[in-house]
Design a protein around this motif. Structure first.
Motif, PDB file in Angstrom:
ATOM      1  N   PRO A 283       0.834  -1.205   0.000  1.00  9.74           N
ATOM      2  CA  PRO A 283       0.000   0.000   0.000  1.00  9.74           C
ATOM      3  C   PRO A 283       0.868   1.254   0.000  1.00  9.74           C
ATOM      4  N   LYS A 284       0.295   2.329  -0.534  1.00  9.00           N
ATOM      5  CA  LYS A 284       1.072   3.573  -0.583  1.00  9.00           C
ATOM      6  C   LYS A 284       1.147   4.221   0.786  1.00  9.00           C
ATOM      7  N   GLN A 285       0.112   4.026   1.570  1.00  9.62           N
ATOM      8  CA  GLN A 285       0.079   4.696   2.872  1.00  9.62           C
ATOM      9  C   GLN A 285       0.395   3.733   4.009  1.00  9.62           C
ATOM     10  N   ALA A 286       1.177   4.232   4.951  1.00  9.48           N
ATOM     11  CA  ALA A 286       1.583   3.387   6.070  1.00  9.48           C
ATOM     12  C   ALA A 286       0.379   2.914   6.880  1.00  9.48           C
ATOM     13  N   ALA A 287      -0.659   3.741   6.938  1.00 10.21           N
ATOM     14  CA  ALA A 287      -1.842   3.375   7.719  1.00 10.21           C
ATOM     15  C   ALA A 287      -2.526   2.137   7.154  1.00 10.21           C
ATOM     16  N   HIS A 288      -2.229   1.825   5.910  1.00 10.32           N
ATOM     17  CA  HIS A 288      -2.847   0.657   5.277  1.00 10.32           C
ATOM     18  C   HIS A 288      -2.004  -0.599   5.430  1.00 10.32           C
ATOM     19  N   GLY A 289      -1.082  -0.536   6.355  1.00  8.74           N
ATOM     20  CA  GLY A 289      -0.297  -1.717   6.644  1.00  8.74           C
ATOM     21  C   GLY A 289       0.908  -1.870   5.741  1.00  8.74           C
ATOM     22  N   ASP A 290       1.592  -3.016   5.873  1.00 10.00           N
ATOM     23  CA  ASP A 290       2.790  -3.278   5.088  1.00 10.00           C
ATOM     24  C   ASP A 290       2.463  -3.963   3.774  1.00 10.00           C
ATOM     25  N   TYR A 291       1.449  -4.809   3.825  1.00 10.29           N
ATOM     26  CA  TYR A 291       1.013  -5.495   2.609  1.00 10.29           C
ATOM     27  C   TYR A 291      -0.510  -5.511   2.593  1.00 10.29           C
ATOM     28  N   ALA A 292      -1.072  -5.539   1.394  1.00  6.84           N
ATOM     29  CA  ALA A 292      -2.527  -5.572   1.282  1.00  6.84           C
ATOM     30  C   ALA A 292      -2.933  -6.614   0.265  1.00  6.84           C
ATOM     31  N   CYS A 293      -4.127  -7.194   0.511  1.00  7.17           N
ATOM     32  CA  CYS A 293      -4.640  -8.214  -0.395  1.00  7.17           C
ATOM     33  C   CYS A 293      -6.062  -7.833  -0.798  1.00  7.17           C
ATOM     34  N   ASN A 294      -6.350  -7.905  -2.080  1.00  2.58           N
ATOM     35  CA  ASN A 294      -7.676  -7.497  -2.549  1.00  2.58           C
ATOM     36  C   ASN A 294      -8.554  -8.698  -2.889  1.00  2.58           C
ATOM     37  N   LEU A 295      -8.176  -9.860  -2.381  1.00  2.00           N
ATOM     38  CA  LEU A 295      -8.857 -11.101  -2.735  1.00  2.00           C
ATOM     39  C   LEU A 295     -10.364 -11.045  -2.457  1.00  2.00           C
ATOM     40  N   ALA A 296     -10.741 -10.455  -1.332  1.00  4.21           N
ATOM     41  CA  ALA A 296     -12.161 -10.428  -0.955  1.00  4.21           C
ATOM     42  C   ALA A 296     -12.988  -9.693  -2.000  1.00  4.21           C
ATOM     43  N   MET A 297     -12.431  -8.626  -2.544  1.00  6.36           N
ATOM     44  CA  MET A 297     -13.185  -7.865  -3.546  1.00  6.36           C
ATOM     45  C   MET A 297     -13.285  -8.624  -4.855  1.00  6.36           C
ATOM     46  N   GLN A 298     -12.247  -9.385  -5.159  1.00  7.39           N
ATOM     47  CA  GLN A 298     -12.306 -10.187  -6.382  1.00  7.39           C
ATOM     48  C   GLN A 298     -13.369 -11.282  -6.270  1.00  7.39           C
ATOM     49  N   LEU A 299     -13.543 -11.777  -5.042  1.00  2.28           N
ATOM     50  CA  LEU A 299     -14.472 -12.890  -4.845  1.00  2.28           C
ATOM     51  C   LEU A 299     -15.921 -12.427  -4.675  1.00  2.28           C
TER      52      LEU A 299
ATOM     53  N   ARG B  51     -21.187 -13.794  -4.634  1.00  2.93           N
ATOM     54  CA  ARG B  51     -22.400 -13.022  -4.361  1.00  2.93           C
ATOM     55  C   ARG B  51     -22.556 -12.738  -2.874  1.00  2.93           C
ATOM     56  N   LYS B  52     -21.454 -12.292  -2.312  1.00  2.00           N
ATOM     57  CA  LYS B  52     -21.477 -11.892  -0.908  1.00  2.00           C
ATOM     58  C   LYS B  52     -20.756 -10.567  -0.772  1.00  2.00           C
ATOM     59  N   PRO B  53     -21.035  -9.803   0.263  1.00  2.00           N
ATOM     60  CA  PRO B  53     -20.312  -8.540   0.468  1.00  2.00           C
ATOM     61  C   PRO B  53     -18.833  -8.821   0.708  1.00  2.00           C
ATOM     62  N   PRO B  54     -17.972  -8.026   0.120  1.00  2.00           N
ATOM     63  CA  PRO B  54     -16.530  -8.267   0.243  1.00  2.00           C
ATOM     64  C   PRO B  54     -16.035  -8.294   1.693  1.00  2.00           C
ATOM     65  N   ARG B  55     -16.602  -7.445   2.516  1.00  2.00           N
ATOM     66  CA  ARG B  55     -16.103  -7.413   3.899  1.00  2.00           C
ATOM     67  C   ARG B  55     -16.439  -8.702   4.640  1.00  2.00           C
ATOM     68  N   GLU B  56     -17.550  -9.288   4.284  1.00  2.00           N
ATOM     69  CA  GLU B  56     -17.923 -10.570   4.900  1.00  2.00           C
ATOM     70  C   GLU B  56     -16.928 -11.662   4.476  1.00  2.00           C
ATOM     71  N   ILE B  57     -16.588 -11.645   3.187  1.00  2.00           N
ATOM     72  CA  ILE B  57     -15.610 -12.610   2.673  1.00  2.00           C
ATOM     73  C   ILE B  57     -14.252 -12.381   3.341  1.00  2.00           C
ATOM     74  N   ALA B  58     -13.918 -11.100   3.506  1.00  2.00           N
ATOM     75  CA  ALA B  58     -12.635 -10.771   4.125  1.00  2.00           C
ATOM     76  C   ALA B  58     -12.535 -11.352   5.527  1.00  2.00           C
ATOM     77  N   ASN B  59     -13.640 -11.246   6.277  1.00  2.00           N
ATOM     78  CA  ASN B  59     -13.654 -11.817   7.622  1.00  2.00           C
ATOM     79  C   ASN B  59     -13.399 -13.322   7.596  1.00  2.00           C
ATOM     80  N   ALA B  60     -14.042 -13.994   6.661  1.00  2.00           N
ATOM     81  CA  ALA B  60     -13.868 -15.441   6.553  1.00  2.00           C
ATOM     82  C   ALA B  60     -12.434 -15.792   6.180  1.00  2.00           C
ATOM     83  N   LEU B  61     -11.862 -15.022   5.258  1.00  2.00           N
ATOM     84  CA  LEU B  61     -10.480 -15.279   4.828  1.00  2.00           C
ATOM     85  C   LEU B  61      -9.518 -15.102   5.996  1.00  2.00           C
ATOM     86  N   ILE B  62      -9.731 -14.033   6.754  1.00  2.00           N
ATOM     87  CA  ILE B  62      -8.836 -13.778   7.874  1.00  2.00           C
ATOM     88  C   ILE B  62      -8.930 -14.900   8.906  1.00  2.00           C
TER      89      ILE B  62
END
Length: 558
Positions: A36-52, A57-68
């Motif tokens: 990520p460009k900004q330090a507040a966004h951590g050292d690495y970022a993954c956009n997998l939830a949005m791709q899925l 057919r689920k909200p990305p944040r819900e998928i993100a929770n499951a992935l984590i």
RNA sequence: GCGCUCGUAGCUCAGCUGGAUAGAGUAUCGGUUUCCGAAGCCGAGGGUCGUGGGUUCGACUCCCGCCGAGCGCACCA
């Protein structure tokens, strides 16, 4: 603490496992880990939830929770957050980052090297100037880009062969020979007998004088003695070619560029490779006769018109030896070949590739690779310098090295994307002012060595330094920057884009200068002191390694 | 006319291959040194990413049109 050097690929693997657990049916989704460009966004970022989000057919944040939840536990991750539309931001544990310092100091000059090439052969052909005159700034760009490419590929685990190809027998060499011969006889370009397409540069006089003085010239790939007979055109031709090749070698050496193999166009004829190529093309059925000429149906392979192979008057067109040459590269076992050349030759790409396809010998489509650099515009005294080779009025590579210095010249010519036109402002580059980014980088390196010199301790102690005091924002930035270096090399080599190294180094040097101005190193607290010295020693090593990829020196004093 | 490449701050250029508020240097202006190298650092201003559409959760990035620049369009190399 586990030893993880490559967080990016490691995280990619962890997310792949999480993906298999959460959505086995989407197992082929590509996983991208980015910084990520900004330090507040951590050292690495993954956009997998949005791709899925769409396929599942689920909200990305819900998928993100499951992935984590499904992410395998590991101690190098400090925390994971969901942010924005569904980004998964990963924060790396400080202790894991700090390890990079030891990694750099232990690996030394080897830090950053990778294995993507798996030791396979790659041939890089570059410069390939014909021996009709000194190298100009355009060749210089080719030399800088090509040489840095070689260094990058080598650092990525490829076995690199550097090759220089030149024409020693064609029309231009005939012109050269005639021009030298006339100079031997005392004629000048002002005389009415001077041919329209003769070479007019003063260097022709030097060649003629050396020939008449029966000098022996020794180039990297040949050696020849002049016999002083102004009527012996054949001797003049050999001598002129050897003389100008030697001049080019001297310029290239001064520029820090060398080659493993020199290939001559004339050898393709004498070895029968041109004949063999013609026979093969005829046998493969892609040729035809028309208007007393032999044609190759290159339109079968994407060309916009067919090309003549053998002219009505008998000789072959230049592209036949070109095809023969590249077939020979293939036969030499180079399944990967990269040709670095000026963009003014781009029209040959389609033809050469078409010819190779027409051979029908199993050469893959799109072979070989090409890196084309755009033209260089030279600015001097605020005005554009027009390049005219025959008139002899142009900026030579030697002029640049003498006026600007090898390091700055290399940096300027390699620090731009090859696809971009380059404006080389000679006054600016030779001003040796702070406008010059290469000094900015070298200065960072020299500054570090000044501090290490004042400390005066044994550098081996730094390998054992406790690194836990390194937790300021400045230090976090530098640690991450050094962690990125191997990835930068891999990407730059993959993209065949050496300028990415120059960009990285400028950033790294900037981060260091900020750190330097905000910190003291030779402090009382021994533990803090050693950690900081270890840190900057590592930074110096990375700067040195990066500059080495550009062929630029890393002085300890300046 | 056709093909390739490019168009991002006044200037020179990045932009991680589709991500979050587009970044550096330089130039301009303002700060900064009894202290390890001031070739440095900190801050300010400066942008319709050539332009018009399209693709989608999301475009400087991918697709199409147009405008502009460079380079090529040989039975020269």
């Amino acid at each position: 603490m586990s030893v993880v050097q490559n967080f990016k690929s490691h995280l990619s693997e962890l997310f792949a496992q999480a993906l298999r657990a959460v959505a086995p049916e989407a197992g082929d989704t590509s996983i991208t880990i980015e910084r990520p460009k900004q330090a507040a966004h951590g050292d690495y970022a993954c956009n997998l939830a949005m791709q899925l989000a769409k396929p599942m057919r689920k909200p990305p944040r819900e998928i993100a929770n499951a992935l984590i939840a499904a992410l395998p536990k590991t101690d190098f991750i400090e925390k994971v957050e969901i942010a924005g539309a569904g980004f998964i931001n990963v924060f790396i544990a400080p202790a894991a980052k700090q390890r990079v310092v030891q990694g750099v100091l232990q690996a030394g000059a080897g830090y950053g090297r990778g294995h993507a090439g798996r030791g396979e052969k790659v041939q890089v052909e570059f410069v390939s100037a014909n021996p009709t005159g000194p190298l100009h700034i355009g060749h210089g760009r080719g030399a800088a880009v090509g040489d840095c490419l070689c260094r990058l590929l080598d650092a990525s685990g490829w076995h690199v062969t550097r090759e220089f190809y030149y024409n020693d027998a064609g029309q231009q060499i005939d012109n050269l020979t005639r021009s030298v011969q006339l100079r031997c006889k005392g004629l000048t370009p002002e005389s009415p007998e001077w041919p329209e397409d003769g070479y007019r540069g003063d260097y022709i006089i030097d060649v003629a004088n050396a020939f008449m003085a029966k000098e022996t010239v020794e180039a990297d790939d040949q050696r020849y003695t002049g016999n002083g007979d102004a009527n012996d055109a054949e001797a003049i031709r050999h001598f002129a070619v050897a003389y100008l090749r030697r001049e080019q070698d001297l310029d290239l050496r001064a520029f820090g560029v060398g080659f493993d193999v020199f290939s001559l166009e004339s050898a393709l004829y004498t070895d029968g490779k041109v004949e063999e190529t013609v026979k093969k093309l005829i046998a493969s059925g892609h040729t035809y006769e028309q208007d007393d000429a032999l044609w190759l149906r290159t339109t079968d392979f994407g060309d916009d018109k067919d090309r003549v192979m053998r002219k009505r008057e008998g000789g072959y067109t230049y592209f036949v030896p070109d095809v023969a040459y590249h077939w020979d590269k293939w036969k030499r076992g180079f399944t990967r070949v990269i040709n670095e050349q000026g963009a003014d030759h781009h029209s040959t790409i389609t033809r050469v590739r078409a010819g190779l396809q027409a051979l029908d010998v199993g050469i893959p489509q799109g072979w070989p690779d090409y890196v084309l650099h755009q033209m260089v515009t030279v600015l001097k005294n605020g005005e554009e310098v027009k390049i005219s080779k025959r008139a002899g009025s142009y900026v030579t590579l030697r002029d640049l090295i003498d006026e600007v210095g090898c390091d700055a010249t290399r940096y300027f010519l390699a620090a731009r994307h090859p696809d971009s036109q380059l404006v080389f402002d000679i006054d600016l580059a030779k001003a040796q002012s702070n406008d010059n980014p290469v000094y900015y980088i070298q200065y960072a390196h020299a500054r570090i060595h000044a501090v290490l010199g004042q400390w005066g301790g044994d550098r081996q102690h730094l390998l054992l330094a406790d690194l836990s005091p390194l937790e300021s924002d400045y230090e976090k930035v530098l640690l991450q920057k050094m962690i990125d270096f191997p990835q930068v090399i891999e990407t730059a080599a993959g993209d065949l884009a050496p300028h990415q190294i120059a960009v990285y180094l400028k950033d790294l040097a900037g981060d260091f200068h900020s750190y330097y101005n905000a910190s003291r190193f030779l402090v009382e607290d021994e533990r803090v002191k050693l950690s900081r010295l270890a840190m900057i020693a590592a930074v110096a090593q990375v700067i040195k390694n990066g500059l080495a990829l550009l062929g630029v020196n890393a002085p300890e004093k300046m």
